[in-house]
Design a protein around this motif. Structure first.
Motif, short mmCIF file in Angstrom:
data_model
loop_
_atom_site.label_atom_id
_atom_site.label_comp_id
_atom_site.label_asym_id
_atom_site.label_seq_id
_atom_site.Cartn_x
_atom_site.Cartn_y
_atom_site.Cartn_z
N LEU A 74 45.25 42.82 28.90
CA LEU A 74 44.64 41.57 29.33
C LEU A 74 43.15 41.56 29.05
O LEU A 74 42.59 40.55 28.58
CB LEU A 74 44.91 41.35 30.82
N LYS A 75 42.48 42.68 29.31
CA LYS A 75 41.04 42.74 29.05
C LYS A 75 40.73 42.58 27.57
O LYS A 75 39.73 41.96 27.19
CB LYS A 75 40.48 44.07 29.57
N THR A 76 41.58 43.14 26.71
CA THR A 76 41.40 42.97 25.26
C THR A 76 41.44 41.49 24.89
O THR A 76 40.61 40.99 24.11
CB THR A 76 42.49 43.75 24.50
N ALA A 77 42.41 40.77 25.45
CA ALA A 77 42.53 39.34 25.16
C ALA A 77 41.38 38.55 25.79
O ALA A 77 40.88 37.59 25.18
CB ALA A 77 43.88 38.83 25.67
N LEU A 168 35.95 35.27 33.19
CA LEU A 168 36.55 36.37 32.43
C LEU A 168 35.68 37.62 32.43
O LEU A 168 36.19 38.74 32.43
CB LEU A 168 36.83 35.93 30.99
N GLY A 169 34.35 37.44 32.44
CA GLY A 169 33.46 38.59 32.48
C GLY A 169 33.63 39.41 33.75
O GLY A 169 33.44 40.63 33.74
N VAL A 170 33.99 38.74 34.83
CA VAL A 170 34.23 39.44 36.10
C VAL A 170 35.46 40.33 35.96
O VAL A 170 35.46 41.51 36.32
CB VAL A 170 34.41 38.44 37.26
N GLU A 188 38.84 41.08 43.75
CA GLU A 188 37.56 40.67 43.17
C GLU A 188 37.35 39.17 43.26
O GLU A 188 36.21 38.70 43.32
CB GLU A 188 37.47 41.13 41.72
N ALA A 189 38.43 38.40 43.27
CA ALA A 189 38.30 36.95 43.48
C ALA A 189 37.68 36.68 44.85
O ALA A 189 36.85 35.79 45.01
CB ALA A 189 39.65 36.27 43.36
N GLU A 350 26.26 36.33 36.55
CA GLU A 350 27.41 35.79 37.29
C GLU A 350 27.00 34.56 38.06
O GLU A 350 27.72 33.57 38.14
CB GLU A 350 27.97 36.85 38.25
N GLU A 351 25.80 34.58 38.65
CA GLU A 351 25.33 33.43 39.40
C GLU A 351 25.15 32.25 38.47
O GLU A 351 25.42 31.11 38.83
CB GLU A 351 23.98 33.77 40.06
N ALA A 352 24.69 32.52 37.26
CA ALA A 352 24.45 31.44 36.32
C ALA A 352 25.74 30.77 35.88
O ALA A 352 25.77 29.59 35.56
CB ALA A 352 23.70 31.97 35.09
#
Length: 354
Positions: A74-77, A168-170, A188-189, A350-352
């Protein structure tokens, strides 16, 4: 629908059956921005399936040379999709036939219709005809998430999920390479204040779910390993605390003195163990220690009040009362330390994105 043209569908595949080809054909009937299949180091005899998939000009095939786990696939995608900023988001689905094309479309539509970035889950109904290992695993994680994180989710293990591109970066940066990744994603959500919405989908189990690569014992242990580490840390701390408390109580005859001495010696060790080994925080040490001390003070006060109340009301021995009080406060302590004391600090980027 035009709204689907900014959604990419991601399907991680490990030793897939030919039913994956039918699912790909059905998904190509929709106008998605991309259909991404990740071959996670499948057997050589699966090569004809992937060759057939690659023949579709609207399908992107990403490959791992060796099996690296669903989380890594999943991370690869996700990384691939982040290179295409025009996307609104992605929908992940399983390759084992459990997700219908129209249910995938429903989750995709729910994702684009959200007024704010949200994690959309396609949730199943766990009736009597659901395989025991799937039903048991889901019920257990539901209880854990509700008790420890305050999150009420009907299907914690669903692989059908809608994810905004901005999040996605998270997900890429969180721990977990295999099936535990999906449970960590829910945690993490919560940490990053991403709302979780649910969409009902069909419940499909082919041949008693024999095609699933989820191992109940092995993968559940990975999912709950952080809780196990916390439990071991708490038992170690409680042992030190209990011994010091007992000694101070014997010498002074005062419950209050026993509480102060026990917690004063044990909690500093507990902070170091939890920070480094349980929650693995590497930043914000002083701020985390201040929050930890505040939590210790609050829980210590509640523990003292509970012990004295059980002594006065029920005539319990103070040592027994302490064991009961600490057992009750265990869940509160874990949830607070995970979500507040040792929470991962948000990065400026992340805030941005929010």
């Amino acid at each position: 629908a035009e709204q689907l043209e900014r959604i990419a569908i991601i399907i991680p595949a490990f030793n897939p059956a030919t039913s994956l080809l039918q699912l790909v054909d059905e998904l190509l009937q929709y106008r998605y921005a991309a259909l991404i299949i990740v071959d996670d180091g499948s057997r050589p005899d699966c090569e004809p399936i992937f060759k057939a998939i690659a023949n579709h000009d609207r399908v992107t095939l990403l490959r791992h040379a060796v099996n690296s786990g669903k989380g890594r696939a999943l991370k690869t995608a996700f990384n691939y999709c982040m290179l295409h900023p025009t996307l609104h988001g992605v929908v992940t689905a399983d390759a084992d036939g459990q997700h219908k094309a129209d249910d995938i479309a429903r989750v995709a539509m729910a994702l684009v219709q959200q007024s704010e970035p949200a994690l959309v889950l396609g949730v199943r109904e766990f009736s009597d005809n659901v395989p025991l290992r799937s039903k048991f695993g889901n019920e257990l994680t539901r209880l854990v998430f509700r008790a420890l994180y305050g999150l009420r989710v009907r299907d914690t293990q669903t692989g059908l999920r809608g994810l905004p591109l901005s999040t996605l970066g998270v997900w890429i940066n969180i721990a977990g390479e295999r099936y535990e990744f999906e449970s960590t994603m829910l945690i993490e959500a919560i940490n990053h204040h991403v709302p979780v919405h649910e969409v009902a989908i069909a419940t499909i189990y082919l041949d008693n779910n024999s095609s699933s690569h989820f191992d109940v014992l092995r993968d559940s242990m990975k999912i709950y390993f952080v809780l196990l580490r916390f439990l071991l840390s708490s038992l170690l701390t409680s042992g030190v605390d209990f011994l010091v408390f007992s000694l101070a109580l014997t010498l002074t005859g005062s419950v209050g003195a026993g509480m102060l001495w026990g917690r004063g010696i044990a909690q500093f060790v507990n902070f170091l163990v939890n920070q480094r080994l349980v929650f693995r925080q590497r930043k914000g040490g002083y701020a985390a220690f201040a929050r930890y001390l505040a939590l210790v003070a609050v829980l210590g006060t509640f523990s003292y009040l509970m012990i004295t109340e059980m002594q006065e009301r029920f005539g319990l021995n103070p040592l027994i009362a302490k064991l009961l009080a600490e057992s009750i406060l265990f869940v509160i302590s874990f949830s607070t330390q995970h979500n507040l004391v040792f929470a991962v600090p948000r990065q400026p980027n992340e805030e941005a994105q929010r």
